[in-house]
Design an enzyme around this catalytic site. Sequence first.
Site, mmCIF file in Angstrom:
data_model
loop_
_atom_site.group_PDB
_atom_site.id
_atom_site.type_symbol
_atom_site.label_atom_id
_atom_site.label_comp_id
_atom_site.label_asym_id
_atom_site.label_seq_id
_atom_site.Cartn_x
_atom_site.Cartn_y
_atom_site.Cartn_z
ATOM 1 N N CYS A 12 0.835 -1.199 0.000
ATOM 2 C CA CYS A 12 0.000 0.000 0.000
ATOM 3 C C CYS A 12 0.880 1.265 0.000
ATOM 4 O O CYS A 12 1.493 1.555 -1.017
ATOM 5 C CB CYS A 12 -1.009 -0.048 1.131
ATOM 6 S SG CYS A 12 -2.471 0.927 0.719
ATOM 7 N N GLU A 27 -1.877 -9.084 3.329
ATOM 8 C CA GLU A 27 -1.801 -9.625 4.702
ATOM 9 C C GLU A 27 -3.177 -9.871 5.322
ATOM 10 O O GLU A 27 -3.289 -10.614 6.300
ATOM 11 C CB GLU A 27 -0.978 -8.681 5.601
ATOM 12 C CG GLU A 27 -1.624 -7.352 5.984
ATOM 13 C CD GLU A 27 -1.394 -6.233 4.967
ATOM 14 O OE1 GLU A 27 -1.095 -6.536 3.790
ATOM 15 O OE2 GLU A 27 -1.527 -5.046 5.362
ATOM 16 N N HIS A 64 -3.671 -5.005 0.263
ATOM 17 C CA HIS A 64 -3.059 -5.544 1.481
ATOM 18 C C HIS A 64 -3.211 -7.067 1.494
ATOM 19 O O HIS A 64 -4.197 -7.569 2.040
ATOM 20 C CB HIS A 64 -3.777 -4.993 2.721
ATOM 21 C CG HIS A 64 -3.581 -3.539 2.971
ATOM 22 N ND1 HIS A 64 -2.679 -3.067 3.890
ATOM 23 C CD2 HIS A 64 -4.183 -2.457 2.429
ATOM 24 C CE1 HIS A 64 -2.733 -1.732 3.911
ATOM 25 N NE2 HIS A 64 -3.638 -1.340 3.030
#
Length: 538
Positions: A384, A512, A510
């Site tokens: 990001c 994650e 993202h």
Amino acid sequence: MNNNTKYIFVTGGVVSSLGKGIVASSLARLLLSRGYRVTIQKFDPYINVDPGTLNPYEHGECYVTVDGKETDLDLGHYERFTNIRTTEANNVTTGRVYKTVIEKERRGDFLGKTVQIIPHITDELKRFMKKLGNTGDYDFVITEIGGTVGDIESTPFLEAVRQLRWEMGGNAISIHLTYVPYLSAAKELKTKPTQHSVKQLQQMGIQPDILVLRAERDIPAGMRRKVAQFCNVRPEAVIQSTDVPTIYRVPLMMHDQKLDEIVLDLLGVDNPRPIDLSGWNDFLQRMENAEKTVTIGLVGKYVELPDAYKSIHESLIQAATYCDRKLDLRFIHSEKITGENVAEKLGDLDGVIIAPGFGQRGVEGKLIALRWCRENDVPTFGICLGMQCMVIEFARNVLGLEDADSVEMEHNTTHNVIDLMEEQKSISNMGGTMRLGAYDCRLEEGSKAAEAYGKTLVSERHRHRYEFNGDYRQAFEEAGMRCVGENPETHLVEVVEIPGKRWYLGTQFHPEYQSTVLNPNPLFLSFVRAAIHNAAKK
Ligand code: GLN
């Protein structure tokens, strides 16, 4: 209402940060591993409508769901443990409940009645608490109540739980998590705070069925029996949760003490299904047997507060485990990186992650780190804001656009390589207005990203206002930074990489948020593999 849905309420006492979310997630894991359908929801007593506007210093990372809701970081644990996606319905705050009730009041729905905490707020809370259960999609709904018993602000939540338990009878139970401190001067574990906390819960009309005692050392069986006696709980239902080397061991620790069996028994489930924890055990075995280490640096500005990067940290642990490595994660303060010390700060690392974030603070350090990583061909992953910094650094040092910047940092830059998204230009409210949630991304065949995923159409979650400025795309591509991922509809650039490098890749999304124990994210796996390869070459 689906009468078969069973409810498990999880509260906490004595102190916060006991890991209620981990215990709730562990129980969910155990029930899922028995083949039941389970979801977990979190009710937070604060007034913010959602945690999206909270600074990470306040509440750690903000976790984004597929449907684009900004939620508490515990929802990240829920997904990592259960491998099941959460949505807006899984996180409710006092702010959201009051907002709903006040909107109803303004519409005139209360027909002239005085609107009060009891029954109107508690009724709304109960409605939210039953929402997922009412879909009929779940056998068990685990509800975690944020905060600590005795807090003024969590009182309506506990009243709602009391009422629901009464209404649901045998279909609802309560688990209370407390802390058993060890006084080193007296060389003793102390259960008094637990007894007080349970008393407080009982005063609110809630009798816990199960107690989970957090402690730094083993609580002798006799002491647990004493707690059971004082608190009206079955002796076997007093369970201890001691410190373990990894949170992913907690489900096994709970299972060893029969938490899942006791829950099923208390909820009247006949013939409980057998448990299969093989996938989970395999993961833990790999984690615990790994001998070699992979060293990753995370460059960001919230290094004093590791919870700010919780999902990245966990994604890296998962990826390292699947590569049979221990993770050595070093947090590197982006504000402390200078041209003089960058080699010293990053020199020992096998791979570097440039963290997401907001605002100018720490950006210069990220740019210095990125230049060093690019020039020294260190595997580098920009996420990001990290990806946006990759673009800015490349523009300044390769394209020679000296004042290239994001308009977030420098409003008047002549080279706005990162620009405010068109649909963001008219937005003035900060809450819930970013580009949020899962979007499709088309990956270029042959790119590192496509190779990592093993496919060219993926979906990942977003949380940002700024984007790669498409006007510069050609210049970047000609100079060697390729835009290998884009949104199929809007053509927004989502992934950049420099093909000649070992692994130099940035994502606007993202990844994650979509990495779980049983389903690690392919980009993290690919990055960690590249870092291991890099280490071997050193
Ligand atoms: N601040 C940047 C933006 O809003 C990046 C956000 C982030 O890293 N999550 O676009």
